[in-house]
Design a protein around this motif. Structure first.
Motif, PDB file in Angstrom:
ATOM      1  N   LEU A   1      16.422   9.977   4.223  1.00  0.00           N
ATOM      2  CA  LEU A   1      17.131   9.653   5.457  1.00  0.00           C
ATOM      3  C   LEU A   1      18.438   8.951   5.115  1.00  0.00           C
ATOM      4  N   ASN A   2      19.533   9.360   5.767  1.00  0.00           N
ATOM      5  CA  ASN A   2      20.802   8.675   5.543  1.00  0.00           C
ATOM      6  C   ASN A   2      20.878   7.425   6.405  1.00  0.00           C
ATOM      7  N   ASN A   3      21.927   6.634   6.203  1.00  0.00           N
ATOM      8  CA  ASN A   3      22.023   5.357   6.910  1.00  0.00           C
ATOM      9  C   ASN A   3      22.186   5.508   8.415  1.00  0.00           C
ATOM     10  N   SER A   4      22.822   6.582   8.841  1.00  0.00           N
ATOM     11  CA  SER A   4      22.948   6.814  10.289  1.00  0.00           C
ATOM     12  C   SER A   4      21.575   7.024  10.913  1.00  0.00           C
ATOM     13  N   GLN A   5      20.692   7.747  10.206  1.00  0.00           N
ATOM     14  CA  GLN A   5      19.338   7.955  10.697  1.00  0.00           C
ATOM     15  C   GLN A   5      18.528   6.653  10.639  1.00  0.00           C
ATOM     16  N   LEU A   6      18.668   5.932   9.542  1.00  0.00           N
ATOM     17  CA  LEU A   6      17.938   4.671   9.409  1.00  0.00           C
ATOM     18  C   LEU A   6      18.388   3.650  10.447  1.00  0.00           C
ATOM     19  N   PHE A   7      19.661   3.725  10.839  1.00  0.00           N
ATOM     20  CA  PHE A   7      20.147   2.822  11.876  1.00  0.00           C
ATOM     21  C   PHE A   7      19.441   3.097  13.200  1.00  0.00           C
TER      22      PHE A   7
ATOM     23  N   ASN B   1       0.836  -1.193   0.000  1.00  0.00           N
ATOM     24  CA  ASN B   1       0.000   0.000   0.000  1.00  0.00           C
ATOM     25  C   ASN B   1       0.876   1.250   0.000  1.00  0.00           C
ATOM     26  N   GLU B   2       0.245   2.401   0.082  1.00  0.00           N
ATOM     27  CA  GLU B   2       0.970   3.673  -0.021  1.00  0.00           C
ATOM     28  C   GLU B   2       1.545   4.148   1.311  1.00  0.00           C
ATOM     29  N   GLY B   3       0.989   3.687   2.417  1.00  0.00           N
ATOM     30  CA  GLY B   3       1.381   4.232   3.715  1.00  0.00           C
ATOM     31  C   GLY B   3       0.621   5.510   4.006  1.00  0.00           C
ATOM     32  N   ASN B   4       0.749   6.008   5.227  1.00  0.00           N
ATOM     33  CA  ASN B   4      -0.036   7.183   5.628  1.00  0.00           C
ATOM     34  C   ASN B   4       0.733   8.033   6.637  1.00  0.00           C
ATOM     35  N   PRO B   5       1.401   9.099   6.178  1.00  0.00           N
ATOM     36  CA  PRO B   5       2.149   9.956   7.099  1.00  0.00           C
ATOM     37  C   PRO B   5       1.265  10.748   8.047  1.00  0.00           C
ATOM     38  N   ASN B   6      -0.046  10.828   7.765  1.00  0.00           N
ATOM     39  CA  ASN B   6      -0.945  11.525   8.682  1.00  0.00           C
ATOM     40  C   ASN B   6      -1.087  10.805  10.013  1.00  0.00           C
ATOM     41  N   ASN B   7      -0.677   9.548  10.066  1.00  0.00           N
ATOM     42  CA  ASN B   7      -0.821   8.785  11.305  1.00  0.00           C
ATOM     43  C   ASN B   7       0.393   8.905  12.220  1.00  0.00           C
ATOM     44  N   PHE B   8       1.237   9.889  11.942  1.00  0.00           N
ATOM     45  CA  PHE B   8       2.304  10.298  12.846  1.00  0.00           C
ATOM     46  C   PHE B   8       2.123  11.776  13.174  1.00  0.00           C
ATOM     47  N   LEU B   9       2.226  12.118  14.436  1.00  0.00           N
ATOM     48  CA  LEU B   9       2.245  13.513  14.858  1.00  0.00           C
ATOM     49  C   LEU B   9       3.583  13.810  15.519  1.00  0.00           C
ATOM     50  N   VAL B  10       3.986  15.070  15.445  1.00  0.00           N
ATOM     51  CA  VAL B  10       5.174  15.527  16.161  1.00  0.00           C
ATOM     52  C   VAL B  10       4.726  16.596  17.150  1.00  0.00           C
ATOM     53  N   GLU B  11       4.961  16.354  18.420  1.00  0.00           N
ATOM     54  CA  GLU B  11       4.600  17.347  19.442  1.00  0.00           C
ATOM     55  C   GLU B  11       5.276  18.676  19.143  1.00  0.00           C
ATOM     56  N   PHE B  12       4.571  19.761  19.476  1.00  0.00           N
ATOM     57  CA  PHE B  12       5.182  21.076  19.326  1.00  0.00           C
ATOM     58  C   PHE B  12       4.809  21.960  20.503  1.00  0.00           C
TER      59      PHE B  12
ATOM     60  N   PRO C   1      12.018   0.204   2.939  1.00  0.00           N
ATOM     61  CA  PRO C   1      10.644   0.728   2.913  1.00  0.00           C
ATOM     62  C   PRO C   1      10.494   2.043   3.687  1.00  0.00           C
ATOM     63  N   VAL C   2      11.245   2.190   4.777  1.00  0.00           N
ATOM     64  CA  VAL C   2      11.195   3.438   5.551  1.00  0.00           C
ATOM     65  C   VAL C   2      11.785   4.573   4.730  1.00  0.00           C
ATOM     66  N   LYS C   3      12.909   4.326   4.108  1.00  0.00           N
ATOM     67  CA  LYS C   3      13.570   5.337   3.285  1.00  0.00           C
ATOM     68  C   LYS C   3      12.661   5.773   2.131  1.00  0.00           C
ATOM     69  N   GLU C   4      12.042   4.798   1.471  1.00  0.00           N
ATOM     70  CA  GLU C   4      11.147   5.097   0.356  1.00  0.00           C
ATOM     71  C   GLU C   4       9.916   5.873   0.819  1.00  0.00           C
ATOM     72  N   PHE C   5       9.401   5.533   2.000  1.00  0.00           N
ATOM     73  CA  PHE C   5       8.240   6.234   2.557  1.00  0.00           C
ATOM     74  C   PHE C   5       8.551   7.714   2.756  1.00  0.00           C
ATOM     75  N   PHE C   6       9.712   8.019   3.337  1.00  0.00           N
ATOM     76  CA  PHE C   6      10.094   9.413   3.578  1.00  0.00           C
ATOM     77  C   PHE C   6      10.324  10.154   2.263  1.00  0.00           C
ATOM     78  N   GLU C   7      10.927   9.497   1.299  1.00  0.00           N
ATOM     79  CA  GLU C   7      11.192  10.151   0.021  1.00  0.00           C
ATOM     80  C   GLU C   7       9.904  10.419  -0.743  1.00  0.00           C
TER      81      GLU C   7
END
Length: 374
Positions: free
Chosen positions: A282-288, A197-208, A269-275
């Protein structure tokens, strides 16, 4: 017809501790809503002065922000999958995944009618909003959630997404924790790790709150596959393959055999989702760091006792004091404990067979350093 009842007896149900999360919000315009989010604070969801509400705002299809004096707010939501959603919320709390603090209100509670009447009294002159409330909240059970000043990932600009995930690796690890939960519950509506599927970035929130805070998972649910469905074994095989690859990637990295610019297979899949959704690579240090969070999440799943799983199931099953329409019973029928036991068993087996590397992750969990070879 809006559900209502004149019943005076309310069943008292123990809820999960308040310490788990601090609210909820979706936003429409990033810069404007970051400012408005910062000004609002959380209304206590257990002692709600419904007669004092000052306004109602439609957030998405079935969620509404309810405003109170002193810049306080909470969220009211209807859901067709409320039983599965509530069960997933309780599981999330056991696994310490950051999710909005939640309670339910059922149609037999006196509060139910008061809540709906109070909401509609504030929107009677707004046909669109009144119609939305009538349609989306015409359900026998509703969700009351704590409001969190925040922004959804989708509504963050590219530079802000980069800032959120470059300045604090804890959010990357929180992402990994959440994805481990999703694999356990077969929740595909976030990042498509093993789902088509496409995934859904709306299902993540970042506190502010003046600055960006925790990553928060919203709209979690579970999709237990029936024992008789052909997809049952297929899902277990895909889960095993993915979790196995995750631990193999971890071992290669820990032993210094992974170049910093070489693809980490389980994190593709995480890298592709963000792109794709956020235009950020995301670089490999972040993905790690995401991988570390996921492995810790696998460890937490492996530690769930059978008694805990049964307790969550029974707490969900016994929630309503009345279920004349059979709505709750139908929802419970979709929660297949055998499926969850099988997904847990796979995660537990692979975690135990890689216990040394899992221990390494736990002992270095809060470190932003990585053993990637450059």
């Amino acid at each position: 017809m809006i559900f209502s009842s004149e019943s005076k007896e309310v069943k008292q149900v123990p809820f999960v501790s308040r310490k788990l999360i601090e609210g909820y919000q979706r936003t429409k315009n990033t810069s404007q809503n970051i400012l408005s989010a910062e000004l609002l604070t959380t209304q206590d969801i257990y002692e709600v002065p419904w007669r004092n509400l000052t306004g109602v705002e439609h957030l998405d299809t079935s969620a509404f922000a309810v405003h109170f004096p002193h810049q306080q707010a909470l969220v009211v939501k209807g859901s067709q999958s409320i039983v599965q959603d509530y069960f997933s919320y309780l599981v999330s709390s056991v696994l310490q995944v950051k999710t909005p603090l939640t309670r339910l209100v059922q149609y037999t509670d006196p509060e139910f009618k008061l809540m709906l009447n109070s909401l509609r009294s504030k929107v009677y002159s707004d046909f669109f909003l009144d119609n939305k409330i009538s349609r989306e909240l015409d359900r026998p059970f509703l969700v009351v959630m704590e409001y969190i000043p925040s922004v959804s990932l989708r509504n963050l600009g590219r530079n802000q997404v980069s800032e959120v995930f470059s300045k604090d690796s804890e959010r990357l690890r929180q992402l990994g924790n959440t994805l481990a939960l999703d694999l356990f519950l077969n929740n595909s509506d976030r990042v498509p790790l093993i789902w088509n599927n496409e995934g859904n970035p709306n299902n993540f929130l970042v506190e502010f709150r003046e600055t960006f805070g925790n990553l928060v998972a919203i709209d979690s649910s579970c999709f237990c596959i029936s024992n008789s469905q052909m997809m049952y074994q297929d899902y277990l095989e895909r889960l095993f393959s993915y979790v196995k690859t995750t631990f193999e990637d971890l071992e290669e990295i820990i032993n210094g055999r992974t170049l910093g610019k070489v693809s980490i297979q389980s994190m593709d899949p995480v890298k592709e989702f963000f792109e794709k959704h956020l235009s950020v690579s995301l670089n490999n240090s972040q993905l790690f760091q995401v991988l570390k969070g996921m492995v810790k999440g696998f460890f937490e799943v492996s530690q769930v006792e059978e008694t805990q799983l049964l307790e969550v199931y029974e707490s969900t099953r016994q929630y309503p004091s009345e279920d004349k329409l059979g709505f709750w019973q139908a929802g419970m029928a979709s929660i297949n404990l055998r499926f969850l036991r099988d997904t847990k068993a796979i995660i537990e087996k692979l975690t135990e067979s890689h216990s040394e590397n899992t221990s390494w992750v736990l002992s270095t969990y809060e470190s932003d350093e990585s053993p990637l070879y450059y």
